[in-house]
Design a protein around this motif. Sequence first.
Motif, PDB file in Angstrom:
ATOM      1  N   VAL A  43      48.573 -49.168 -40.116  1.00  0.00           N
ATOM      2  CA  VAL A  43      48.985 -47.774 -40.001  1.00  0.00           C
ATOM      3  C   VAL A  43      49.231 -47.470 -38.530  1.00  0.00           C
ATOM      4  O   VAL A  43      48.385 -47.754 -37.679  1.00  0.00           O
ATOM      5  CB  VAL A  43      47.899 -46.833 -40.558  1.00  0.00           C
ATOM      6  CG1 VAL A  43      48.304 -45.385 -40.404  1.00  0.00           C
ATOM      7  CG2 VAL A  43      47.617 -47.168 -42.011  1.00  0.00           C
ATOM      8  N   TYR A  44      50.403 -46.907 -38.248  1.00  0.00           N
ATOM      9  CA  TYR A  44      50.760 -46.595 -36.873  1.00  0.00           C
ATOM     10  C   TYR A  44      51.023 -45.112 -36.742  1.00  0.00           C
ATOM     11  O   TYR A  44      51.542 -44.476 -37.649  1.00  0.00           O
ATOM     12  CB  TYR A  44      52.021 -47.375 -36.460  1.00  0.00           C
ATOM     13  CG  TYR A  44      51.807 -48.854 -36.453  1.00  0.00           C
ATOM     14  CD1 TYR A  44      51.239 -49.468 -35.361  1.00  0.00           C
ATOM     15  CD2 TYR A  44      52.165 -49.634 -37.549  1.00  0.00           C
ATOM     16  CE1 TYR A  44      51.019 -50.834 -35.360  1.00  0.00           C
ATOM     17  CE2 TYR A  44      51.960 -50.993 -37.548  1.00  0.00           C
ATOM     18  CZ  TYR A  44      51.383 -51.595 -36.444  1.00  0.00           C
ATOM     19  OH  TYR A  44      51.170 -52.930 -36.439  1.00  0.00           O
ATOM     20  N   GLN A  45      50.673 -44.596 -35.594  1.00  0.00           N
ATOM     21  CA  GLN A  45      50.967 -43.201 -35.300  1.00  0.00           C
ATOM     22  C   GLN A  45      52.188 -43.139 -34.401  1.00  0.00           C
ATOM     23  O   GLN A  45      52.359 -43.977 -33.516  1.00  0.00           O
ATOM     24  CB  GLN A  45      49.799 -42.534 -34.582  1.00  0.00           C
ATOM     25  CG  GLN A  45      48.574 -42.382 -35.434  1.00  0.00           C
ATOM     26  CD  GLN A  45      47.469 -41.675 -34.671  1.00  0.00           C
ATOM     27  OE1 GLN A  45      47.529 -41.552 -33.466  1.00  0.00           O
ATOM     28  NE2 GLN A  45      46.470 -41.230 -35.393  1.00  0.00           N
ATOM     29  N   HIS A  46      53.010 -42.134 -34.638  1.00  0.00           N
ATOM     30  CA  HIS A  46      54.170 -41.909 -33.789  1.00  0.00           C
ATOM     31  C   HIS A  46      53.945 -40.627 -33.010  1.00  0.00           C
ATOM     32  O   HIS A  46      53.510 -39.617 -33.574  1.00  0.00           O
ATOM     33  CB  HIS A  46      55.446 -41.781 -34.638  1.00  0.00           C
ATOM     34  CG  HIS A  46      55.801 -43.037 -35.348  1.00  0.00           C
ATOM     35  ND1 HIS A  46      56.454 -44.071 -34.729  1.00  0.00           N
ATOM     36  CD2 HIS A  46      55.578 -43.443 -36.623  1.00  0.00           C
ATOM     37  CE1 HIS A  46      56.628 -45.049 -35.587  1.00  0.00           C
ATOM     38  NE2 HIS A  46      56.098 -44.699 -36.749  1.00  0.00           N
ATOM     39  N   ILE A  47      54.215 -40.691 -31.724  1.00  0.00           N
ATOM     40  CA  ILE A  47      54.093 -39.491 -30.904  1.00  0.00           C
ATOM     41  C   ILE A  47      55.442 -39.212 -30.252  1.00  0.00           C
ATOM     42  O   ILE A  47      56.252 -40.117 -30.046  1.00  0.00           O
ATOM     43  CB  ILE A  47      53.011 -39.636 -29.820  1.00  0.00           C
ATOM     44  CG1 ILE A  47      53.346 -40.782 -28.862  1.00  0.00           C
ATOM     45  CG2 ILE A  47      51.641 -39.819 -30.433  1.00  0.00           C
ATOM     46  CD1 ILE A  47      52.487 -40.815 -27.628  1.00  0.00           C
ATOM     47  N   VAL A  48      55.673 -37.969 -29.957  1.00  0.00           N
ATOM     48  CA  VAL A  48      56.884 -37.565 -29.260  1.00  0.00           C
ATOM     49  C   VAL A  48      56.450 -36.949 -27.934  1.00  0.00           C
ATOM     50  O   VAL A  48      55.702 -35.966 -27.918  1.00  0.00           O
ATOM     51  CB  VAL A  48      57.693 -36.547 -30.092  1.00  0.00           C
ATOM     52  CG1 VAL A  48      58.916 -36.080 -29.322  1.00  0.00           C
ATOM     53  CG2 VAL A  48      58.084 -37.160 -31.420  1.00  0.00           C
TER      54      VAL A  48
END
Length: 127
Positions: A43-48
């Motif tokens: 599971v990966y988190q994406h940030i902006v």
Amino acid sequence: MRNIWLVSISFAVFTLVAFLGFRFAPAPVETICTSLQPRTGAVYQHIVLPHDEPELPPGPGRTEFATNCIICHSPRYVSMQPRFPRKVWKAEVTKMVDAYKAPISGHDQEQIVDYLVAVFGVEDGRK
């Protein structure tokens, strides 16, 4: 005598570093890259990250300055310069084009100098 001793020690250290450097070289790029591949089921988190628009004071030629100069210079770097007169800013812009091959048209150069003088400089009465 001291110079001979210094050269001998320097050569010995250089040889040792060169030998150990080749012996313990980092892993090839392919090995490093394969270890960074995503794992199945992970599971990966994406940030902006926010886009930080440089704060440039308004003035004539602001767009040309932002388009051409911020490619290499931060706005902070330019704003930290002394308040140069027009002839100094003109020389600086010309140097960027002639010495460093900045791709700035003649019209844009004039606009950039106008902006630098208006915002970060002093008018010396000459153009």
